[in-house]
Write an enzyme that holds these catalytic residues in place. Structure first.
Site, short mmCIF file in Angstrom:
data_model
loop_
_atom_site.label_atom_id
_atom_site.label_comp_id
_atom_site.label_asym_id
_atom_site.label_seq_id
_atom_site.Cartn_x
_atom_site.Cartn_y
_atom_site.Cartn_z
N ASP A 1 33.81 39.39 38.51
CA ASP A 1 34.87 40.00 39.60
C ASP A 1 34.48 41.37 39.92
O ASP A 1 34.44 42.42 39.23
CB ASP A 1 36.31 39.97 38.83
CG ASP A 1 36.81 38.50 38.58
OD1 ASP A 1 36.89 37.72 39.30
OD2 ASP A 1 36.89 38.20 37.11
N HIS B 1 31.62 33.69 36.26
CA HIS B 1 32.33 34.36 37.33
C HIS B 1 32.67 35.90 37.02
O HIS B 1 33.10 36.34 36.15
CB HIS B 1 33.86 33.57 36.98
CG HIS B 1 35.06 34.09 38.10
ND1 HIS B 1 34.77 33.47 39.29
CD2 HIS B 1 35.64 35.10 38.12
CE1 HIS B 1 35.79 33.92 40.29
NE2 HIS B 1 36.46 34.94 39.26
N HIS C 1 32.92 36.96 42.61
CA HIS C 1 34.17 36.97 43.37
C HIS C 1 34.35 38.30 44.01
O HIS C 1 34.79 39.15 43.25
CB HIS C 1 35.22 36.64 42.16
CG HIS C 1 36.53 36.72 42.46
ND1 HIS C 1 37.87 36.41 42.09
CD2 HIS C 1 37.23 36.37 44.14
CE1 HIS C 1 38.66 36.24 42.57
NE2 HIS C 1 38.54 36.24 44.04
N MET D 1 43.25 30.83 44.34
CA MET D 1 43.65 31.97 43.36
C MET D 1 45.14 31.51 43.09
O MET D 1 46.20 31.21 43.56
CB MET D 1 44.01 33.34 43.98
CG MET D 1 42.78 34.08 44.43
SD MET D 1 41.55 34.33 42.93
CE MET D 1 42.49 35.37 41.96
N ASP E 1 41.36 30.26 39.84
CA ASP E 1 41.00 31.40 39.04
C ASP E 1 42.41 32.11 39.14
O ASP E 1 43.18 32.73 39.99
CB ASP E 1 39.97 32.32 39.98
CG ASP E 1 39.77 33.45 39.31
OD1 ASP E 1 40.19 33.74 38.14
OD2 ASP E 1 39.39 34.36 39.81
N MET F 1 35.64 44.22 42.37
CA MET F 1 36.75 44.91 43.05
C MET F 1 36.55 46.29 43.54
O MET F 1 35.83 47.30 42.93
CB MET F 1 38.13 44.91 41.90
CG MET F 1 38.28 43.60 41.35
SD MET F 1 39.78 43.81 40.41
CE MET F 1 39.70 42.21 39.45
N MET G 1 36.43 40.62 45.75
CA MET G 1 37.60 41.00 46.06
C MET G 1 37.51 42.29 46.61
O MET G 1 37.89 43.39 45.99
CB MET G 1 38.52 41.17 44.78
CG MET G 1 38.82 39.87 44.31
SD MET G 1 39.76 39.79 42.58
CE MET G 1 38.14 39.57 41.67
N SER H 1 35.38 34.48 33.13
CA SER H 1 35.35 35.52 33.69
C SER H 1 35.27 36.69 32.74
O SER H 1 36.12 36.61 31.73
CB SER H 1 36.72 35.68 34.54
OG SER H 1 37.23 37.13 34.49
#
Ligand SMILES: O=C(CO)[C@H](O)[C@H](O)COP(=O)(O)O
Ligand SMILES: [Fe+2]
Length: 231
Positions: free
Chosen positions: A41, A39, A73, A144, A178, A43, A75, A14
């Site tokens: 992320d 990976h 990912h 998670m 993760d 958000m 979120m 990540s």
């Protein structure tokens, strides 16, 4: 011996806590150090109390590394909103959170029809059985091991029962873990049966990321080998 093929070990750094002003360089460095995938992320400041980046950045990154597998990912609230733009930007896997979505089967089909692999993520408080009705629509389940939102938090070992449950019931499922995964926590992750390993600060903050990636891979490959001998 059963006919199931255990999915292979894949290490996905990540880049959340890397220097995001040099994103492409940081990503290339991870691949050069032995990463199998990246990976990424995403958000939105709503599903989690933090902000990162979205599809415009992924779209700029893609031509710089055409062969690399991008695991998004997501979120975000309303994850159905970004499927087309992420597919168009060149994402390979779209992992949404079960807690953020109303019509899960429809979203799974939308992701699959856009040509991406389907991942479903579970926050620490969400029971693992939540995924059962959707199993056949999923390629990856992401467990998670921290509350989503920030890198560098402590690994929650009690989440390993979810991983064990999934590996026992679905021997050929890609199970991703993760949050807080690194050299000191990988043995628990590997023994529980995870095969897609996300690791952020433990890799990006290391003086020798390739050594950390090799260590993580070694632990997971040994555990897979051991589990196959026991069958
Ligand atoms: O999804 C995440 C946070 O919500 C990150 O992927 C995760 O935290 C990786 O960083 P670290 O390994 O440092 O915990
Ligand atoms: Fe993540």
């Amino acid at each position: 011996m059963s006919g199931h093929v255990h999915p292979c070990c894949k290490i996905g750094p990540s880049i959340l806590c890397a220097d995001l002003s040099c994103l492409a360089d940081e990503c290339r460095k991870m691949i050069h150090c032995g990463a199998d995938y990246l990976h990424l992320d995403v958000m939105d400041g709503h599903f989690v109390p933090n902000l990162t980046f979205g599809h415009p950045i992924v779209k700029c990154l893609r031509p710089k590394m055409p062969e690399v597998y991008f695991d998004m990912h997501m979120m975000v609230q309303n994850p159905e909103k970004w499927v087309e733009s992420m597919a168009d930007a060149g994402a390979n896997q779209y992992t949404f959170h079960v807690e953020a979505c109303e019509d899960i089967p429809a979203l799974c089909r939308k992701i699959q029809e856009s040509g991406m692999r389907v991942g479903i993520g579970l926050k620490p408080g969400t029971p693992v059985e939540t995924i059962l009705p959707y199993r056949d629509l999923l390629d990856v389940v992401l467990i998670m091991t921290v509350e989503p939102g920030f890198g560098g938090q402590s690994f929650m070992e009690d989440m390993m029962s979810k991983v064990q449950y999934l590996r026992t019931n679905f021997p050929d499922l890609d199970i991703e873990v993760d949050g807080g995964v690194g050299p000191s926590t990988i043995d628990a992750v590997a023994e529980a049966g995870a095969n897609m390993i996300v690791s952020g600060t433990a890799i990006t903050g290391a003086t020798d990321p390739s050594q950390v990636i090799a260590l993580l891979r070694n632990a997971v490959e040994n555990a897979i080998q051991k589990s196959q001998l026991e069958r």
